[in-house]
Design a protein around this motif. Sequence first.
Motif, mmCIF file in Angstrom:
data_model
loop_
_atom_site.group_PDB
_atom_site.id
_atom_site.type_symbol
_atom_site.label_atom_id
_atom_site.label_comp_id
_atom_site.label_asym_id
_atom_site.label_seq_id
_atom_site.Cartn_x
_atom_site.Cartn_y
_atom_site.Cartn_z
ATOM 1 N N THR A 108 0.816 -1.216 0.000
ATOM 2 C CA THR A 108 0.000 0.000 0.000
ATOM 3 C C THR A 108 0.851 1.268 0.000
ATOM 4 O O THR A 108 0.598 2.196 -0.767
ATOM 5 C CB THR A 108 -0.931 0.020 1.239
ATOM 6 O OG1 THR A 108 -1.522 -1.262 1.357
ATOM 7 C CG2 THR A 108 -1.993 1.080 1.138
ATOM 8 N N SER A 128 -6.832 4.444 -3.307
ATOM 9 C CA SER A 128 -7.952 4.276 -4.221
ATOM 10 C C SER A 128 -9.042 3.349 -3.693
ATOM 11 O O SER A 128 -10.206 3.499 -4.031
ATOM 12 C CB SER A 128 -7.435 3.744 -5.556
ATOM 13 O OG SER A 128 -6.634 2.600 -5.309
ATOM 14 N N SER A 129 -8.664 2.411 -2.852
ATOM 15 C CA SER A 129 -9.678 1.461 -2.380
ATOM 16 C C SER A 129 -9.929 1.612 -0.879
ATOM 17 O O SER A 129 -9.173 2.291 -0.173
ATOM 18 C CB SER A 129 -9.214 0.034 -2.675
ATOM 19 O OG SER A 129 -8.049 -0.225 -1.935
ATOM 20 N N THR A 130 -10.977 0.944 -0.428
ATOM 21 C CA THR A 130 -11.308 0.966 1.006
ATOM 22 C C THR A 130 -10.188 0.326 1.813
ATOM 23 O O THR A 130 -9.883 0.787 2.917
ATOM 24 C CB THR A 130 -12.623 0.180 1.250
ATOM 25 O OG1 THR A 130 -13.520 0.487 0.202
ATOM 26 C CG2 THR A 130 -13.239 0.510 2.578
ATOM 27 N N ILE A 131 -9.579 -0.713 1.237
ATOM 28 C CA ILE A 131 -8.474 -1.403 1.935
ATOM 29 C C ILE A 131 -7.316 -0.431 2.161
ATOM 30 O O ILE A 131 -6.746 -0.378 3.252
ATOM 31 C CB ILE A 131 -8.017 -2.655 1.143
ATOM 32 C CG1 ILE A 131 -9.153 -3.686 1.143
ATOM 33 C CG2 ILE A 131 -6.749 -3.274 1.735
ATOM 34 C CD1 ILE A 131 -8.951 -4.875 0.257
ATOM 35 N N ASP A 132 -7.007 0.363 1.124
ATOM 36 C CA ASP A 132 -5.917 1.345 1.242
ATOM 37 C C ASP A 132 -6.194 2.331 2.377
ATOM 38 O O ASP A 132 -5.309 2.637 3.177
ATOM 39 C CB ASP A 132 -5.758 2.128 -0.071
ATOM 40 C CG ASP A 132 -5.106 1.285 -1.154
ATOM 41 O OD1 ASP A 132 -4.665 0.164 -0.831
ATOM 42 O OD2 ASP A 132 -5.052 1.741 -2.317
ATOM 43 N N VAL A 133 -7.414 2.823 2.420
ATOM 44 C CA VAL A 133 -7.794 3.791 3.471
ATOM 45 C C VAL A 133 -7.710 3.127 4.842
ATOM 46 O O VAL A 133 -7.206 3.729 5.805
ATOM 47 C CB VAL A 133 -9.218 4.348 3.215
ATOM 48 C CG1 VAL A 133 -9.652 5.262 4.353
ATOM 49 C CG2 VAL A 133 -9.261 5.091 1.890
ATOM 50 N N LEU A 134 -8.174 1.887 4.917
ATOM 51 C CA LEU A 134 -8.112 1.149 6.178
ATOM 52 C C LEU A 134 -6.665 0.945 6.628
ATOM 53 O O LEU A 134 -6.337 1.130 7.808
ATOM 54 C CB LEU A 134 -8.792 -0.220 6.026
ATOM 55 C CG LEU A 134 -10.291 -0.274 6.324
ATOM 56 C CD1 LEU A 134 -10.848 -1.645 5.986
ATOM 57 C CD2 LEU A 134 -10.570 0.060 7.787
ATOM 58 N N SER A 137 -5.231 4.392 7.770
ATOM 59 C CA SER A 137 -5.735 4.880 9.062
ATOM 60 C C SER A 137 -5.274 3.987 10.213
ATOM 61 O O SER A 137 -4.924 4.486 11.286
ATOM 62 C CB SER A 137 -7.257 5.026 9.052
ATOM 63 O OG SER A 137 -7.838 3.938 8.406
ATOM 64 N N SER A 138 -5.261 2.671 9.983
ATOM 65 C CA SER A 138 -4.809 1.784 11.064
ATOM 66 C C SER A 138 -3.309 1.973 11.310
ATOM 67 O O SER A 138 -2.845 1.925 12.439
ATOM 68 C CB SER A 138 -5.117 0.323 10.752
ATOM 69 O OG SER A 138 -4.440 -0.094 9.593
#
Lengths: 191, 90
Positions: A108, A128-134, A137-138
């Motif tokens: 990522t 770009s994806s929800t996984i990237d944002v997750l 942030s984590s």
Amino acid sequence: MKKLLNPIEFYNDRKLLIVNLIIFAVGTALAVLLRGVFGSPIDLHFESEIVLLHSVLGNITAVLTMMLVLFIAGKIINRKTRLIDCLNLALYIRIPYYVLTLWNILGTFSKMKPVVDNQNKISVTLPSSTIDVLVLSSFSFFALVALVIIGTIVYFGFKTITNSKKVTDYLILIVLIIISIILSYTLSKNF
Amino acid sequence: MKSKLPTLCPSCETLLSVSQLSCETCQTVVQGNYPLPVFLQLSPKEQEFILQFFLASGSLKEMAAQLGISYPTVRNQLDDMIQHIKDLNI
């Protein structure tokens, strides 16, 4: 928990050093594989490609710099301070950083590394994806937790190494740590 | 139960002195005013530390291994005790 936060208080220095060196080797290998680079004792960033020498040297420099800082501060406060204890503490506080490199297991951070093209234009890939944002942030959350843990380990470890009791003792350490961060950051940028 | 030797006055917390000693066998009683020895002015934990230090021939490393703690921790305990004894104005 107390033993985890301050192993220097409880464990034999030589045994602890062996364990720390094994963790150091594994952690460095992990950082190399996951493209993590350590620019200063408190820095961790990710490259887009594996940079073996950069990762290994960065980690060695971070450990040695921290060891020297602890040793100099320790000698100022208590002349009985030993180098092996400082080395143990410097090696032990790297563990949270090795854990943090796991956040790049999906690459990522590597794919978000700014790229300079032929026309000197910098392009940055945004998450770009929800996984990237997750992941982002984590990572931010756990990086803060890691800093708190490292701060606690340094506080307790330094207390044991130097038998320091005064606030001024910790001020000396903080000033030296800040100087070392600036120095190692400048060195890593120039070499 | 092993009773603890009081070293401070329970009323005003001043250091106590020895004023009477007695023989268990013939019941002879010696009265006077003797200062409390330095060793007895220390806490039971500190007295135990000194005893262990003596039995380990003054080796802090050996003491650390026996007590299951690290060398710097034992050295810190010793440094704190040295400071405590200095503070007793001996």
